[in-house]
Design an enzyme around this catalytic site. Structure first.
Site, PDB file in Angstrom:
ATOM      1  N   HIS A 179       0.839  -1.199   0.000  1.00  0.00           N
ATOM      2  CA  HIS A 179       0.000   0.000   0.000  1.00  0.00           C
ATOM      3  C   HIS A 179       0.874   1.249   0.000  1.00  0.00           C
ATOM      4  CE1 HIS A 179      -2.453  -3.173   1.915  1.00  0.00           C
ATOM      5  NE2 HIS A 179      -3.489  -2.569   1.362  1.00  0.00           N
ATOM      6  N   TYR A 202       0.424   3.744   1.892  1.00  0.00           N
ATOM      7  CA  TYR A 202       0.636   4.197   3.278  1.00  0.00           C
ATOM      8  C   TYR A 202       1.823   3.517   3.955  1.00  0.00           C
ATOM      9  CZ  TYR A 202      -2.041   0.023   4.716  1.00  0.00           C
ATOM     10  OH  TYR A 202      -2.489  -1.257   4.882  1.00  0.00           O
ATOM     11  N   ASN A 243     -16.947  -2.507   7.803  1.00  0.00           N
ATOM     12  CA  ASN A 243     -17.391  -1.648   8.913  1.00  0.00           C
ATOM     13  C   ASN A 243     -18.173  -0.487   8.329  1.00  0.00           C
ATOM     14  OD1 ASN A 243     -14.428  -1.000   8.064  1.00  0.00           O
ATOM     15  ND2 ASN A 243     -15.292   0.945   8.785  1.00  0.00           N
TER      16      ASN A 243
END
Ligand code: HPA
Length: 286
Positions: free
Chosen positions: A89, A91, A241
């Site tokens: 990723h 990040y 979520n």
């Protein structure tokens, strides 16, 4: 030389290595996100290549995320696929060229279709943890592109069209497969954020205003790279979520992984159904 250029020679080395290990030339490339890595273990005639052994392939710095490139078949050998068990990723601090390298490699190996999966927070009214969503479109909120720098015309054009980033015919096939399997596949726009922090409630409200239905930290850069190279893309989110601020709960990674684990049976059945459909020649524009 610009750091984002010279992917073609890097890809050639990786392609040569993979071809030295297997004669499976994939028709479809899979990016298996959270909880779905096990799907690659179900492939026939499997060859497992740890990312670390594939020249140029970035390896995740996250503990427990060591990935593999798996080549094999689906539908009793009728369809050849490559699968990335795990991905890196943005990040994690990887350059954007590394984030998309696996997708580019699968396409360079022959894949004309990329099937990309992710975990995402649900933004739309009524979404609940465990829903599956077909990506109809995306918002690239990373402020990066894998295509900056000198364009490599060996890979694609300077200004690639993104009108149908996610292939409508493949999406229609996915709908049919989900209906046959007895569940409703949601559809929507995926917002790809840099992360790694989850969004603030204000950011979630902003994303909703901008037209997003789900939010995550992957996929958009991979889709851009795949479209640049002319591959068709099919994308799915597992809504793990409800996005921040839309419920009374706060977010944590355990909830994301728990939901992905709970849903993986249905998610893998959807993938398998779509791949069997592609093997049978479905999912092509009329
Ligand atoms: N936000 C961003 N990424 C995510 C989320 C979320 O709520 N859930 C799973 N990945």
């Amino acid at each position: 030389m610009h750091s984002e250029s010279a992917q073609a020679p890097r890809l050639e080395k990786a392609v040569a290595y993979v071809k030295s290990q297997t004669s499976v030339a994939p028709e479809v490339g899979l990016v298996l996100g959270s909880g779905l890595g096990g799907y690659a273990d179900t492939l026939g005639d499997r060859v497992v290549l740890p990312f670390a052994q594939v020249p140029g392939m970035p390896v995740s710095r996250v503990v427990g995320h060591a990935g593999n490139l798996v080549l094999g078949t689906v539908a009793s050998g009728a369809l050849r696929v490559a699968a990335m068990q795990g991905r890196v990723h943005l990040y994690e601090g990887h350059p954007v060229a590394d984030v998309v390298f696996g997708v580019r490699l699968m396409i360079a190996l022959g894949a004309k279709t990329i099937l990309v999966t992710n975990a995402a927070g649900g933004i739309s009214e009524g979404m609940v943890a465990g829903d599956l969503m077909l990506l109809e479109d995306h918002l690239n909120m990373t402020a990066q592109s894998p295509l900056t720098g000198t364009n490599e015309s060996a890979l694609g054009v300077r200004f690639p069209d993104m009108t149908r980033a996610y292939d409508p015919a493949l999406g229609a096939l996915a709908d049919e497969v989900a209906a046959a399997q007895g569940f409703k596949l949601l559809r929507g726009v995926y917002a790809g954020m840099l992360g790694p922090q989850y969004e603030t409630p204000a950011e979630v409200r902003m994303l909703r205003t901008l037209g997003a239905h789900a939010v995550g930290m992957s996929t958009v850069l991979e889709t851009i790279a795949a479209r640049h190279m002319g591959a068709r893309v099919l994308g799915f989110s597992c809504i793990t979520n409800v996005a921040a601020g839309l419920s009374k709960e706060t977010l944590n990674h355990a909830e994301v992984t728990d939901t992905a684990e709970r849903v993986k049976g249905r998610f893998m059945a959807l993938l398998e159904g779509v791949l069997v459909g592609i093997a049978a020649g479905r999912g092509v524009a009329a």
